[in-house]
Write a protein that holds these residues in place. Sequence first.
Motif: not given
Length: 340
Positions: A48-65
């Motif tokens: 799907l051409d997604v720019p960011k991928m995380y194993k732990n969702y907590e790390n994704m939630l730190e992304d201010p974007e």
Amino acid sequence: MDELNVGVIGVGLQGQIHAKSYSLLKEANLEAIADINEKKARKIAEKLDVPKMYKNYENMLEDPEIEAVSVATPDFLHRDPVIDSIEAEKHVLCEKPMATKIEDAEDMIKAWEKSDVKFMVCFENRWNPPFRDAKRKIENGDIGRPIYIYARLNAKRSVPLEMLSWSDKSSPVFFIAVHTLDLCRWFGESNVSVVDAHGCSGFLKERGADVLDSVQSLITLENDVECLMESNWILPESFPHGYDFEFGVYGSEGTLEVNTTHQTCSVTTDDSFIYPEIFRIMSVDDSPYGFVPGAVRHFVQSVLEDKAPMTSPLDGKAATEAALAILESIDKNKTVKLSE
């Protein structure tokens, strides 16, 4: 805000549909996905051409974007990612069922009530075209006052035996019948008051899944509308569609019946006969159509336009309460009253 930056937590079957819907929506940017299965997450991100991928969702939630997330983890694992997302000030679209424990639902609601974010539960069939049209007809008074509702939703045996590695932590009530529970509440315009349910087991247990085979529930709503619901997940693999779905509302001046099993299309070859699942998601001119994209689009628009979503966590809690009452009625072989 013209576009919403979103992430998806959990990219199993339903999470992948959420991700695909966001990727096709012009109002959304799919910025990230998170899943403990890194191999699967990486595959979906590349597809799907997604720019960011995380194993732990907590790390994704730190992304201010990231401004909003879909939570599509297994049924019993919604609480923590929902609460963590709300506390990170992300808007949340949570897959059904909202919770399999009433305490989890209440904890999520408490976190939401302290926040300024939108929180929607994805009861996707409210965006399913036949049901949306049927609801409009009832609101227009075409069949008078609803008196009785019949709902049957069955799935193939491969769902608990193969598709869900965690089926023993769910049931045909939470995974399947929660759809019809919400439809009964929506069409009946009332909450569940009394439940008398029966279930059978043995077939799936013999094959390694210690879960109920089927459930039958007689439900009375607070406004005295009666509902009869049936659900099983033991359909044979030769069944030509992923599920068997019939729904009827019988009113004071007429009846209304919906059958989404056939979905108006069939495909026959020398090897098979199938009803393709076109109502769930499809693409037309690079735009998503179907009831899951409809729910996802509604969530995105609710955030962008600062409006309350159609389905709130209070709807999610009501469905969880009713589902738990069904299971209690089966387990204790008694009628369960929710209004007391």
